[in-house]
Scaffold this motif. Structure first.
Motif, PDB file in Angstrom:
ATOM      1  N   ARG A  61     -25.466  22.608  -2.415  1.00 18.64           N
ATOM      2  CA  ARG A  61     -25.731  21.411  -2.935  1.00 18.64           C
ATOM      3  C   ARG A  61     -25.528  19.968  -2.154  1.00 18.64           C
ATOM      4  NH1 ARG A  61     -22.465  18.047  -6.661  1.00 18.64           N
ATOM      5  NH2 ARG A  61     -23.428  17.638  -8.313  1.00 18.64           N
ATOM      6  N   GLU A  62     -26.229  19.251  -2.117  1.00 24.26           N
ATOM      7  CA  GLU A  62     -26.134  18.129  -1.189  1.00 24.26           C
ATOM      8  C   GLU A  62     -26.443  16.775  -2.132  1.00 24.26           C
ATOM      9  OE1 GLU A  62     -28.197  15.969   2.445  1.00 24.26           O
ATOM     10  OE2 GLU A  62     -28.033  18.078   2.806  1.00 24.26           O
ATOM     11  N   VAL A  63     -25.359  16.017  -2.056  1.00 23.99           N
ATOM     12  CA  VAL A  63     -25.402  14.809  -2.818  1.00 23.99           C
ATOM     13  C   VAL A  63     -25.676  13.814  -1.875  1.00 23.99           C
ATOM     14  CG1 VAL A  63     -24.218  13.371  -4.642  1.00 23.99           C
ATOM     15  CG2 VAL A  63     -24.035  15.691  -4.426  1.00 23.99           C
ATOM     16  N   ALA A  64     -26.515  12.824  -2.076  1.00 22.77           N
ATOM     17  CA  ALA A  64     -27.006  11.862  -1.230  1.00 22.77           C
ATOM     18  C   ALA A  64     -26.275  10.615  -1.828  1.00 22.77           C
ATOM     19  CB  ALA A  64     -28.459  11.476  -1.261  1.00 22.77           C
ATOM     20  N   PRO A  65     -25.877   9.726  -0.956  1.00 19.08           N
ATOM     21  CA  PRO A  65     -24.920   8.333  -1.483  1.00 19.08           C
ATOM     22  C   PRO A  65     -26.056   7.437  -2.010  1.00 19.08           C
ATOM     23  CG  PRO A  65     -24.920   8.402   0.958  1.00 19.08           C
ATOM     24  CD  PRO A  65     -25.760   9.851   0.435  1.00 19.08           C
ATOM     25  N   THR A  66     -26.694   7.445  -2.943  1.00 19.81           N
ATOM     26  CA  THR A  66     -27.779   6.862  -3.695  1.00 19.81           C
ATOM     27  C   THR A  66     -27.231   6.310  -5.143  1.00 19.81           C
ATOM     28  OG1 THR A  66     -28.950   8.401  -4.404  1.00 19.81           O
ATOM     29  CG2 THR A  66     -29.662   7.572  -2.259  1.00 19.81           C
ATOM     30  N   THR A  67     -27.846   5.222  -5.798  1.00  8.72           N
ATOM     31  CA  THR A  67     -27.668   4.943  -7.060  1.00  8.72           C
ATOM     32  C   THR A  67     -28.731   5.103  -7.921  1.00  8.72           C
ATOM     33  OG1 THR A  67     -25.758   3.722  -6.362  1.00  8.72           O
ATOM     34  CG2 THR A  67     -26.497   2.950  -8.475  1.00  8.72           C
ATOM     35  N   PRO A  68     -29.068   6.004  -8.816  1.00 10.46           N
ATOM     36  CA  PRO A  68     -27.879   7.133  -9.182  1.00 10.46           C
ATOM     37  C   PRO A  68     -27.847   7.944  -7.999  1.00 10.46           C
ATOM     38  CG  PRO A  68     -30.200   7.494 -10.409  1.00 10.46           C
ATOM     39  CD  PRO A  68     -30.022   6.218  -9.425  1.00 10.46           C
ATOM     40  N   PRO A  69     -26.758   8.860  -7.781  1.00 11.13           N
ATOM     41  CA  PRO A  69     -26.821   9.985  -6.775  1.00 11.13           C
ATOM     42  C   PRO A  69     -28.034  10.777  -6.867  1.00 11.13           C
ATOM     43  CG  PRO A  69     -24.590   9.967  -7.936  1.00 11.13           C
ATOM     44  CD  PRO A  69     -25.755   8.932  -8.932  1.00 11.13           C
ATOM     45  N   SER A  70     -28.647  11.260  -5.814  1.00 16.06           N
ATOM     46  CA  SER A  70     -29.612  12.042  -5.674  1.00 16.06           C
ATOM     47  C   SER A  70     -29.144  13.483  -5.277  1.00 16.06           C
ATOM     48  CB  SER A  70     -30.602  11.501  -4.394  1.00 16.06           C
ATOM     49  OG  SER A  70     -31.695  12.920  -4.219  1.00 16.06           O
ATOM     50  N   VAL A  71     -29.254  14.480  -5.987  1.00 18.42           N
ATOM     51  CA  VAL A  71     -28.595  15.949  -5.719  1.00 18.42           C
ATOM     52  C   VAL A  71     -29.812  16.743  -5.335  1.00 18.42           C
ATOM     53  CG1 VAL A  71     -27.456  17.809  -6.544  1.00 18.42           C
ATOM     54  CG2 VAL A  71     -26.739  15.654  -7.151  1.00 18.42           C
ATOM     55  N   THR A  72     -29.659  17.686  -3.733  1.00 19.93           N
ATOM     56  CA  THR A  72     -30.880  18.234  -3.558  1.00 19.93           C
ATOM     57  C   THR A  72     -30.089  20.048  -3.276  1.00 19.93           C
ATOM     58  OG1 THR A  72     -31.849  16.631  -2.313  1.00 19.93           O
ATOM     59  CG2 THR A  72     -32.466  18.955  -1.819  1.00 19.93           C
ATOM     60  N   TYR A  73     -30.607  20.881  -3.849  1.00 21.09           N
ATOM     61  CA  TYR A  73     -30.396  22.360  -3.936  1.00 21.09           C
ATOM     62  C   TYR A  73     -31.219  23.005  -2.773  1.00 21.09           C
ATOM     63  CZ  TYR A  73     -27.693  21.001  -8.081  1.00 21.09           C
ATOM     64  OH  TYR A  73     -27.037  20.377  -9.023  1.00 21.09           O
ATOM     65  N   ALA A  74     -30.761  23.714  -1.907  1.00 16.64           N
ATOM     66  CA  ALA A  74     -31.323  24.599  -0.864  1.00 16.64           C
ATOM     67  C   ALA A  74     -30.633  26.035  -0.905  1.00 16.64           C
ATOM     68  CB  ALA A  74     -31.358  23.882   0.304  1.00 16.64           C
ATOM     69  N   LEU A  75     -31.296  27.018  -0.600  1.00  7.10           N
ATOM     70  CA  LEU A  75     -30.887  28.437  -0.183  1.00  7.10           C
ATOM     71  C   LEU A  75     -30.048  28.201   1.035  1.00  7.10           C
ATOM     72  CD1 LEU A  75     -33.937  30.701  -0.808  1.00  7.10           C
ATOM     73  CD2 LEU A  75     -31.884  30.322  -2.356  1.00  7.10           C
ATOM     74  N   THR A  76     -28.679  28.727   1.070  1.00  8.22           N
ATOM     75  CA  THR A  76     -28.090  28.889   2.200  1.00  8.22           C
ATOM     76  C   THR A  76     -28.516  30.159   3.129  1.00  8.22           C
ATOM     77  OG1 THR A  76     -26.540  30.447   1.254  1.00  8.22           O
ATOM     78  CG2 THR A  76     -25.998  28.087   1.002  1.00  8.22           C
ATOM     79  N   PRO A  77     -27.951  30.420   4.269  1.00  5.73           N
ATOM     80  CA  PRO A  77     -28.393  31.652   5.136  1.00  5.73           C
ATOM     81  C   PRO A  77     -28.311  32.765   4.067  1.00  5.73           C
ATOM     82  CG  PRO A  77     -27.490  29.956   6.411  1.00  5.73           C
ATOM     83  CD  PRO A  77     -27.156  29.448   5.257  1.00  5.73           C
ATOM     84  N   LEU A  78     -27.138  33.000   3.447  1.00  5.78           N
ATOM     85  CA  LEU A  78     -26.993  34.155   2.660  1.00  5.78           C
ATOM     86  C   LEU A  78     -27.767  34.312   1.607  1.00  5.78           C
ATOM     87  CD1 LEU A  78     -25.160  36.606   1.944  1.00  5.78           C
ATOM     88  CD2 LEU A  78     -23.939  34.954   0.406  1.00  5.78           C
ATOM     89  N   GLY A  79     -28.407  32.901   0.966  1.00  2.00           N
ATOM     90  CA  GLY A  79     -29.382  33.057  -0.061  1.00  2.00           C
ATOM     91  C   GLY A  79     -30.795  33.556   0.401  1.00  2.00           C
ATOM     92  N   ARG A  80     -31.169  32.932   1.743  1.00  2.00           N
ATOM     93  CA  ARG A  80     -32.087  33.453   2.351  1.00  2.00           C
ATOM     94  C   ARG A  80     -32.304  34.786   2.569  1.00  2.00           C
ATOM     95  NH1 ARG A  80     -31.440  28.450   4.578  1.00  2.00           N
ATOM     96  NH2 ARG A  80     -30.604  29.259   6.633  1.00  2.00           N
ATOM     97  N   SER A  81     -31.314  35.404   2.950  1.00  2.00           N
ATOM     98  CA  SER A  81     -30.951  36.872   3.115  1.00  2.00           C
ATOM     99  C   SER A  81     -31.407  37.689   1.993  1.00  2.00           C
ATOM    100  CB  SER A  81     -29.673  37.423   3.766  1.00  2.00           C
ATOM    101  OG  SER A  81     -28.734  37.159   2.976  1.00  2.00           O
ATOM    102  N   PHE A  82     -31.445  37.131   0.852  1.00  2.00           N
ATOM    103  CA  PHE A  82     -31.815  37.979  -0.328  1.00  2.00           C
ATOM    104  C   PHE A  82     -33.176  37.743  -0.774  1.00  2.00           C
ATOM    105  CE2 PHE A  82     -31.714  38.040  -5.060  1.00  2.00           C
ATOM    106  CZ  PHE A  82     -31.631  39.264  -5.424  1.00  2.00           C
ATOM    107  N   THR A  83     -33.877  37.006   0.026  1.00  2.00           N
ATOM    108  CA  THR A  83     -35.218  36.901  -0.490  1.00  2.00           C
ATOM    109  C   THR A  83     -36.239  38.073  -0.109  1.00  2.00           C
ATOM    110  OG1 THR A  83     -35.845  35.721   1.788  1.00  2.00           O
ATOM    111  CG2 THR A  83     -35.213  34.328  -0.139  1.00  2.00           C
ATOM    112  N   GLY A  84     -35.866  38.712   0.872  1.00  2.00           N
ATOM    113  CA  GLY A  84     -36.352  39.931   1.257  1.00  2.00           C
ATOM    114  C   GLY A  84     -36.461  41.210   0.252  1.00  2.00           C
ATOM    115  N   PRO A  85     -35.107  41.336  -0.173  1.00  2.00           N
ATOM    116  CA  PRO A  85     -35.365  42.201  -1.301  1.00  2.00           C
ATOM    117  C   PRO A  85     -35.724  41.841  -2.608  1.00  2.00           C
ATOM    118  CG  PRO A  85     -32.968  42.400  -0.079  1.00  2.00           C
ATOM    119  CD  PRO A  85     -33.977  41.233   0.533  1.00  2.00           C
TER     120      PRO A  85
END
Length: 131
Positions: free
Chosen positions: A82-106
């Motif tokens: 979870r990445e919060v950008a310092p904007t008004t209002p705050p902008s939050v972006t979600y992404a898969l981590t390397p661990l999350g990406r490792s689950f995409t194959g199964p």
């Protein structure tokens, strides 16, 4: 050794741990990742980072509360960042981590199996109800 034999052996190992989610890594992960929303959100994030509103549109039947709760759980488990950008209002972006990406194959294997066998399962259900 055939996959069903290997799975049978694994199940015997899990049984030795009492199938308790606290002591069995498979049960623990299935309890967390096998819920109604986690797999859908991981699938959506496999396409790339997304903001909360984009995830809400990608999985339209998830409530905002459940989306928030599921994202927090996936973040706690290290599958989503979870990445919060310092904007008004705050902008939050979600992404898969390397661990999350490792689950995409199964997960992809499970999805492909479901697509391939969906009709056979539906037919079996219909036969069962008719009997």
């Amino acid at each position: 050794m055939e996959p069903h034999d290997r799975l049978g052996d694994k199940f015997t190992q899990w049984s030795g741990r009492g199938l308790d989610a606290g002591r069995c890594p498979v049960r623990n992960m299935l309890d967390r990742l096998g819920d109604r929303w986690s797999m859908l959100l991981i699938g959506a994030l496999a396409a790339g980072p997304m903001r909360f509103s984009a995830l809400s549109r990608a999985v339209p039947d998830v409530s905002k509360r459940m989306l928030t709760q599921t994202l927090r759980t996936l973040e706690t488990d290290g599958l989503v960042s979870r990445e919060v950008a310092p904007t008004t209002p705050p902008s939050v972006t979600y992404a898969l981590t390397p661990l999350g990406r490792s689950f995409t194959g199964p997960l992809l294997s499970l999805i492909e199996w479901a697509e391939l066998n969906f009709q056979a399962v539906m037919d079996a259900r219909s036969r069962s109800r008719a009997a």
